[in-house]
Scaffold this motif. Structure first.
Motif, PDB file in Angstrom:
ATOM      1  N   THR A  54       0.976  -0.875  -0.021  1.00  0.00           N
ATOM      2  CA  THR A  54      -0.144   0.120  -0.294  1.00  0.00           C
ATOM      3  C   THR A  54       0.783   1.442  -0.007  1.00  0.00           C
ATOM      4  OG1 THR A  54       0.247  -0.338   2.550  1.00  0.00           O
ATOM      5  CG2 THR A  54      -1.963  -0.823   1.385  1.00  0.00           C
ATOM      6  N   ILE A  57       0.505   3.142  -3.689  1.00  0.00           N
ATOM      7  CA  ILE A  57      -0.461   2.625  -3.915  1.00  0.00           C
ATOM      8  C   ILE A  57      -1.424   3.750  -4.413  1.00  0.00           C
ATOM      9  CG2 ILE A  57      -2.206   2.186  -2.556  1.00  0.00           C
ATOM     10  CD1 ILE A  57      -3.195  -0.650  -4.373  1.00  0.00           C
ATOM     11  N   THR A  60      -0.911   5.607  -8.502  1.00  0.00           N
ATOM     12  CA  THR A  60      -1.019   4.718  -9.204  1.00  0.00           C
ATOM     13  C   THR A  60      -3.019   4.589  -9.647  1.00  0.00           C
ATOM     14  OG1 THR A  60      -1.103   2.544  -9.064  1.00  0.00           O
ATOM     15  CG2 THR A  60       0.132   3.323 -10.176  1.00  0.00           C
ATOM     16  N   THR A  61      -3.528   4.777  -8.712  1.00  0.00           N
ATOM     17  CA  THR A  61      -4.995   4.748  -8.198  1.00  0.00           C
ATOM     18  C   THR A  61      -5.164   5.933  -7.193  1.00  0.00           C
ATOM     19  OG1 THR A  61      -4.936   3.486  -6.212  1.00  0.00           O
ATOM     20  CG2 THR A  61      -4.785   2.079  -8.050  1.00  0.00           C
ATOM     21  N   PHE A 275      -5.459  -3.405  -7.365  1.00  0.00           N
ATOM     22  CA  PHE A 275      -3.512  -4.323  -6.496  1.00  0.00           C
ATOM     23  C   PHE A 275      -3.666  -5.118  -7.732  1.00  0.00           C
ATOM     24  CE2 PHE A 275      -5.796  -2.444  -2.190  1.00  0.00           C
ATOM     25  CZ  PHE A 275      -4.968  -2.667  -1.485  1.00  0.00           C
ATOM     26  N   GLU A 278      -0.902  -2.195  -8.890  1.00  0.00           N
ATOM     27  CA  GLU A 278       0.542  -2.076  -8.087  1.00  0.00           C
ATOM     28  C   GLU A 278       1.237  -3.053  -8.072  1.00  0.00           C
ATOM     29  OE1 GLU A 278       2.711   0.008  -5.510  1.00  0.00           O
ATOM     30  OE2 GLU A 278       0.775   0.570  -6.824  1.00  0.00           O
ATOM     31  N   THR A 284       7.094  -1.631  -7.114  1.00  0.00           N
ATOM     32  CA  THR A 284       6.481  -2.546  -5.954  1.00  0.00           C
ATOM     33  C   THR A 284       6.991  -4.653  -5.850  1.00  0.00           C
ATOM     34  OG1 THR A 284       4.829  -1.468  -6.385  1.00  0.00           O
ATOM     35  CG2 THR A 284       4.093  -3.441  -5.434  1.00  0.00           C
TER      36      THR A 284
END
Length: 326
Positions: A54, A57, A60-61, A275, A278, A284
């Motif tokens: 997380t 994240i 990208t979101t 997710f 990610e 990541t």
């Protein structure tokens, strides 16, 4: 007849409005930070994994993550909190293998329904376990440790993150395969369990690279064997249990994302996509790999099928071995 027709029309309008409302809600989601429950204290593998997946994240979101540790009762407190949360997508759980173990260990006393009380979203990461002993234990190989335990039945302890935790069952697999007698000490998380091992309160545990590599590097813990089908790149000199004649000791850590049972499918699909995206980011993946985690990912139905198979698997294990709460 006209009354029936009017009722049908009203029903169709209501259904359409409900569908539109759901779509609008899905498009707007999320509009506030999402609370992710980790049912352990900070410092263990689940906490490390949750923070890594997380951390970036939001890049990208539109998701803003808040990690909330709620430990206790072998992960049952945090898991129950998610089960009882509003199914709006703003309270979710990062759960490990304890989710599929507790139904076998606790049975009808479990304060939630593992089979019907949640919607699995995506399996995030997995990693093998390492059997580790305190530096003062007079054994440097698995063979020596097994002999030590057999020569001193019941005189040594192992620590875990709690009853029903992945470490608990990984060690029970080890006990069953090697036919040794070693006592379980349940802590309130993987972090305290490792501290207890390093400090000599216990003599052994199963741990992950993410949580224990520093202790192995500084010589305070000794690795003896790893689960899984191949050696770890971080510990290439440490053999697998299979190499040493114990292929049945194969328990691997797994963590995934769960939502309350009535969470809309549109939200589940959004979370799954977010997710997976990610997990596929190179930064990541590199951060997770450095910590010893292997990326999984996949569709909600994949994870749902996995969970559905794992719950009866561990019930069979408990019945066969007779694992008990310590």
């Amino acid at each position: 007849m006209s009354t029936i027709v009017e009722r049908v029309k009203k029903g169709m309008v209501a259904s359409a409005l409900s569908l539109v409302s759901g779509l609008v809600g899905a498009q707007a989601y999320p509009t506030q930070p999402i609370r992710f429950i980790v049912p352990y204290v900070p410092g263990g593998a689940s906490d490390v994994a949750a923070r890594l997946v997380t951390k970036d994240i939001k890049a990208t979101t539109s998701l803003t993550a808040v990690i909330d540790n709620k430990p206790g009762a072998g992960a049952q407190i945090g898991t129950r909190f998610v089960a009882e949360a509003a199914p709006d997508g703003y309270t979710l759980g990062f759960f490990d293998n304890s989710f599929v173990i507790n139904p076998a260990l606790v049975g009808d006393k479990l304060p939630y329904d593992s089979t019907h009380g949640f919607k699995p979203v995506v399996e995030l990461v997995k990693m093998p376990f390492i059997l580790e002993v305190n530096k003062d234990v007079k054994a440097n190989t698995l063979e020596e440790f097994v002999k030590l335990l057999k020569d001193n039945p019941g005189q040594f302890n192992y620590g875990s993150a709690g009853n029903g935790s992945p470490v608990h069952f990984a060690m029970e697999q080890f006990k069953h395969a090697t036919k040794v007698d070693i006592t379980h000490i349940a802590y309130k998380g993987g972090g305290p369990s490792l501290v207890g091992l390093v400090g000599g309160e216990t003599q052994a545990t199963m741990a992950t690279v993410a949580s224990s590599l520093q202790y192995m590097k500084n010589g305070r813990l000794k690795p003896l064997a790893v689960t899984g089908s191949k050696r770890l790149p971080e510990l290439p000199e440490v053999p697998t249990f299979a190499e040493l004649g114990y292929p049945e000791v194969d328990f691997s850590y797994s963590m995934g994302l769960f939502a309350p049972k009535d969470t809309p499918d549109s939200v589940i699909e959004w979370l799954s996509a977010a997710f997976n995206k990610e997990l596929n980011r190179e930064q990541t993946k590199a951060q997770l790999a450095t910590a010893g985690f292997q990326v999984v990912g996949g569709l909600p139905q994949d994870y749902q099928a996995f969970i559905a198979a794992e719950i009866p698997r561990w019930k069979r294990f408990v019945n066969e071995v007779g694992v008990k709460i310590e």
